[in-house]
Design a protein around this motif. Structure first.
Motif, PDB file in Angstrom:
ATOM      1  N   TYR A  91       0.955  -1.204   0.075  1.00 14.01           N
ATOM      2  CA  TYR A  91       0.064  -0.106   0.045  1.00 14.01           C
ATOM      3  C   TYR A  91       0.866   1.103  -0.104  1.00 14.01           C
ATOM      4  CZ  TYR A  91      -4.073   2.897   1.141  1.00 14.01           C
ATOM      5  OH  TYR A  91      -5.065   3.843   1.108  1.00 14.01           O
ATOM      6  N   ASP A 109      -3.427   1.058  -3.778  1.00 20.24           N
ATOM      7  CA  ASP A 109      -3.269  -0.246  -3.133  1.00 20.24           C
ATOM      8  C   ASP A 109      -2.830  -1.238  -4.264  1.00 20.24           C
ATOM      9  OD1 ASP A 109      -3.393  -2.641  -1.814  1.00 20.24           O
ATOM     10  OD2 ASP A 109      -5.616  -2.669  -1.339  1.00 20.24           O
ATOM     11  N   ALA A 136      -0.619  -3.626   2.865  1.00 20.15           N
ATOM     12  CA  ALA A 136      -2.152  -3.526   2.885  1.00 20.15           C
ATOM     13  C   ALA A 136      -2.806  -4.367   3.885  1.00 20.15           C
ATOM     14  CB  ALA A 136      -2.640  -3.785   1.396  1.00 20.15           C
TER      15      ALA A 136
END
Length: 160
Positions: A91, A109, A136
């Motif tokens: 991320y 992302d 993430a």
């Protein structure tokens, strides 16, 4: 089952991925300065690749650089050079960061290959910036590493 013991029999913290050579760079204040980016030209395809990076539990990697007005930044996380290593679901965040804590400008992302991140951003004025990479998800966009669920090795590609 017995755990791994540290000095004098104390439990030792174990993660599957060791910290990289750029640690600590977990926030805007401790970011790693990046040099060696090519000046913007009409010819692209010459990114600066930072290799040997890792994301482990509670880890965020911040890298800073200066961006000139009316330039595009292309930033992407890539798989490691060595096959067979664990890879994280990355991320990425972009911060205007002349000083800590910085202002979040953009996030991504999974716009890159597989579970990797990719950002393209146009700067309208000269800016000191920081690119942050963590595992993430980060539903609150705090970039403090507390919500990520994967660990692994990656590379960071940066180009103006």
């Amino acid at each position: 089952m017995a755990g791994i013991q540290g000095a004098q029999g104390a439990p030792m913290a174990v993660t599957g991925v060791p910290p990289d050579d750029f640690e600590p760079n977990d926030n805007v204040a401790t970011r790693t300065d990046v040099t060696g980016l090519h000046a913007p030209t009409l010819v692209t395809g010459h990114p600066l690749i930072i290799s040997g990076l890792t994301i482990s539990k509670n880890d965020v990697d911040f890298f800073s650089m200066d961006a000139l007005a009316y330039t595009l930044l292309f930033a992407a996380t890539l798989p490691p050079e060595v096959t067979g290593l664990p890879v994280p679901d990355t991320y990425m965040g972009l911060f205007d960061a002349p000083q800590p804590p910085g202002t979040l400008l953009a996030t991504d992302d999974d716009s890159g290959r597989e579970n990797f991140s990719q950002l393209v951003y146009l700067f309208e004025e000269d800016s000191s910036i920081a690119v942050a990479v963590e595992s993430a998800p980060d539903p609150t966009n705090k970039f403090n590493g507390t919500t990520g669920t994967t660990e692994g090795f990656y590379q960071l590609s940066l180009e103006f």
